[in-house]
Design a protein around this motif. Structure first.
Motif, mmCIF file in Angstrom:
data_model
loop_
_atom_site.group_PDB
_atom_site.id
_atom_site.type_symbol
_atom_site.label_atom_id
_atom_site.label_comp_id
_atom_site.label_asym_id
_atom_site.label_seq_id
_atom_site.Cartn_x
_atom_site.Cartn_y
_atom_site.Cartn_z
ATOM 1 N N ALA A 63 0.835 -1.229 0.115
ATOM 2 C CA ALA A 63 -0.169 -0.086 0.070
ATOM 3 C C ALA A 63 0.795 1.123 0.091
ATOM 4 O O ALA A 63 1.777 1.289 0.737
ATOM 5 C CB ALA A 63 -0.922 0.045 1.371
ATOM 6 N N LYS A 64 0.591 2.131 -0.807
ATOM 7 C CA LYS A 64 1.457 3.735 -1.038
ATOM 8 C C LYS A 64 1.083 4.227 0.448
ATOM 9 O O LYS A 64 2.098 4.863 0.727
ATOM 10 C CB LYS A 64 0.798 4.238 -2.172
ATOM 11 C CG LYS A 64 1.250 3.908 -3.431
ATOM 12 C CD LYS A 64 0.993 4.823 -4.460
ATOM 13 C CE LYS A 64 1.257 4.119 -5.783
ATOM 14 N NZ LYS A 64 1.095 4.860 -6.981
ATOM 15 N N ASN A 65 0.153 4.145 1.048
ATOM 16 C CA ASN A 65 -0.158 4.799 2.325
ATOM 17 C C ASN A 65 0.199 3.954 3.604
ATOM 18 O O ASN A 65 0.132 4.333 4.725
ATOM 19 C CB ASN A 65 -1.520 5.262 2.410
ATOM 20 C CG ASN A 65 -2.489 3.953 2.774
ATOM 21 O OD1 ASN A 65 -1.875 2.730 2.786
ATOM 22 N ND2 ASN A 65 -3.892 4.200 2.979
ATOM 23 N N ASP A 67 -0.826 0.938 4.839
ATOM 24 C CA ASP A 67 -1.594 0.258 5.562
ATOM 25 C C ASP A 67 -1.411 -1.193 5.359
ATOM 26 O O ASP A 67 -1.704 -2.230 6.362
ATOM 27 C CB ASP A 67 -3.254 0.433 4.700
ATOM 28 C CG ASP A 67 -3.898 1.521 5.273
ATOM 29 O OD1 ASP A 67 -3.255 2.526 5.979
ATOM 30 O OD2 ASP A 67 -5.092 1.934 4.811
ATOM 31 N N ASP A 69 1.488 -4.402 3.577
ATOM 32 C CA ASP A 69 2.871 -4.819 2.727
ATOM 33 C C ASP A 69 2.641 -6.320 2.863
ATOM 34 O O ASP A 69 3.124 -6.947 3.620
ATOM 35 C CB ASP A 69 3.931 -4.176 2.978
ATOM 36 C CG ASP A 69 5.247 -4.374 2.166
ATOM 37 O OD1 ASP A 69 4.851 -4.832 1.176
ATOM 38 O OD2 ASP A 69 6.203 -4.307 2.745
ATOM 39 N N GLY A 86 -11.264 3.252 3.390
ATOM 40 C CA GLY A 86 -10.661 4.403 2.514
ATOM 41 C C GLY A 86 -10.077 3.596 1.074
ATOM 42 O O GLY A 86 -10.531 2.378 1.045
ATOM 43 N N THR A 87 -9.736 4.624 0.378
ATOM 44 C CA THR A 87 -9.154 4.160 -1.059
ATOM 45 C C THR A 87 -7.580 4.126 -0.983
ATOM 46 O O THR A 87 -7.310 4.894 -0.478
ATOM 47 C CB THR A 87 -9.521 5.095 -2.057
ATOM 48 O OG1 THR A 87 -11.068 5.183 -2.139
ATOM 49 C CG2 THR A 87 -9.062 4.700 -3.305
ATOM 50 N N VAL A 88 -7.278 2.700 -1.196
ATOM 51 C CA VAL A 88 -5.872 2.379 -1.142
ATOM 52 C C VAL A 88 -5.176 2.102 -2.449
ATOM 53 O O VAL A 88 -5.639 1.131 -2.968
ATOM 54 C CB VAL A 88 -5.344 1.130 -0.136
ATOM 55 C CG1 VAL A 88 -3.919 1.104 -0.040
ATOM 56 C CG2 VAL A 88 -6.388 1.723 1.269
ATOM 57 N N ASP A 89 -4.248 2.848 -2.761
ATOM 58 C CA ASP A 89 -3.454 2.387 -4.062
ATOM 59 C C ASP A 89 -2.410 1.617 -3.691
ATOM 60 O O ASP A 89 -1.554 1.901 -2.667
ATOM 61 C CB ASP A 89 -2.793 3.588 -4.829
ATOM 62 C CG ASP A 89 -4.122 4.604 -5.435
ATOM 63 O OD1 ASP A 89 -4.902 3.865 -5.790
ATOM 64 O OD2 ASP A 89 -3.969 5.611 -5.415
ATOM 65 N N TYR A 90 -2.134 0.488 -4.380
ATOM 66 C CA TYR A 90 -1.095 -0.442 -3.901
ATOM 67 C C TYR A 90 -0.271 -0.878 -5.396
ATOM 68 O O TYR A 90 -0.771 -0.716 -6.424
ATOM 69 C CB TYR A 90 -1.712 -1.700 -3.119
ATOM 70 C CG TYR A 90 -2.632 -2.468 -3.923
ATOM 71 C CD1 TYR A 90 -2.132 -3.761 -4.430
ATOM 72 C CD2 TYR A 90 -3.806 -2.204 -3.715
ATOM 73 C CE1 TYR A 90 -2.999 -4.519 -4.977
ATOM 74 C CE2 TYR A 90 -4.891 -3.110 -4.375
ATOM 75 C CZ TYR A 90 -4.207 -4.210 -4.943
ATOM 76 O OH TYR A 90 -5.011 -5.213 -5.653
ATOM 77 N N THR A 101 -6.221 -0.713 -7.192
ATOM 78 C CA THR A 101 -6.766 0.177 -6.195
ATOM 79 C C THR A 101 -7.756 -0.678 -5.417
ATOM 80 O O THR A 101 -8.212 -1.562 -6.074
ATOM 81 C CB THR A 101 -7.465 1.372 -6.864
ATOM 82 O OG1 THR A 101 -6.431 2.322 -7.574
ATOM 83 C CG2 THR A 101 -8.232 2.374 -5.832
ATOM 84 N N LYS A 103 -10.900 -0.130 -2.727
ATOM 85 C CA LYS A 103 -11.742 0.887 -2.251
ATOM 86 C C LYS A 103 -12.514 0.202 -0.895
ATOM 87 O O LYS A 103 -13.415 -1.001 -1.283
ATOM 88 C CB LYS A 103 -12.696 1.204 -3.013
ATOM 89 C CG LYS A 103 -12.108 2.155 -4.133
ATOM 90 C CD LYS A 103 -12.954 2.638 -4.943
ATOM 91 C CE LYS A 103 -12.447 3.510 -6.099
ATOM 92 N NZ LYS A 103 -13.196 4.191 -7.134
#
Length: 106
Positions: A63-65, A67, A69, A86-90, A101, A103
């Motif tokens: 996850a880029k944020n 959240d 790995d 939340g929306t998580v880009d990975y 992504t 959601k």
């Protein structure tokens, strides 16, 4: 009205008011031929993601944020339970062009 009829109605109303909790789902996300599929996934907090690596080399779901790995060895799978909305880009740390992504609804 018969005396037992009112009791039957009261029982029916009481049974209808019981809320059945929603069951958590298991959602599969596959990594194959250097592609994440599906590229966009919707889920809910409490759902389980089953990450499946069908490739012959390792991948990650990072996850880029921060959240999550998840490390995925070749031809293996792993699971993780979604804990926040939340929306998580990975992406895959080894193959950054592999992006997707997730959601997550409350």
């Amino acid at each position: 009205m018969k005396p037992g009829h009112l009791a039957s109605i009261a029982l029916a109303v009481a049974l209808l008011s019981i809320v059945v909790p929603a069951r958590a789902a298991t959602i599969q996300i596959t990594m194959e031929n250097l592609v994440v599929s599906p590229a966009e996934t919707s889920a809910k907090v409490g759902d389980t993601i089953e990450w499946i690596n069908n490739d012959v080399f390792a991948h990650t779901a990072t996850a880029k944020n921060g959240d999550f790995d998840v490390m995925l060895p070749p031809k293996k799978s792993a699971t993780s339970v979604l804990k926040k909305a939340g929306t998580v880009d990975y992406y895959c740390r080894y193959h950054p062009n592999m992006k997707a992504t997730l959601k997550v609804a409350p």
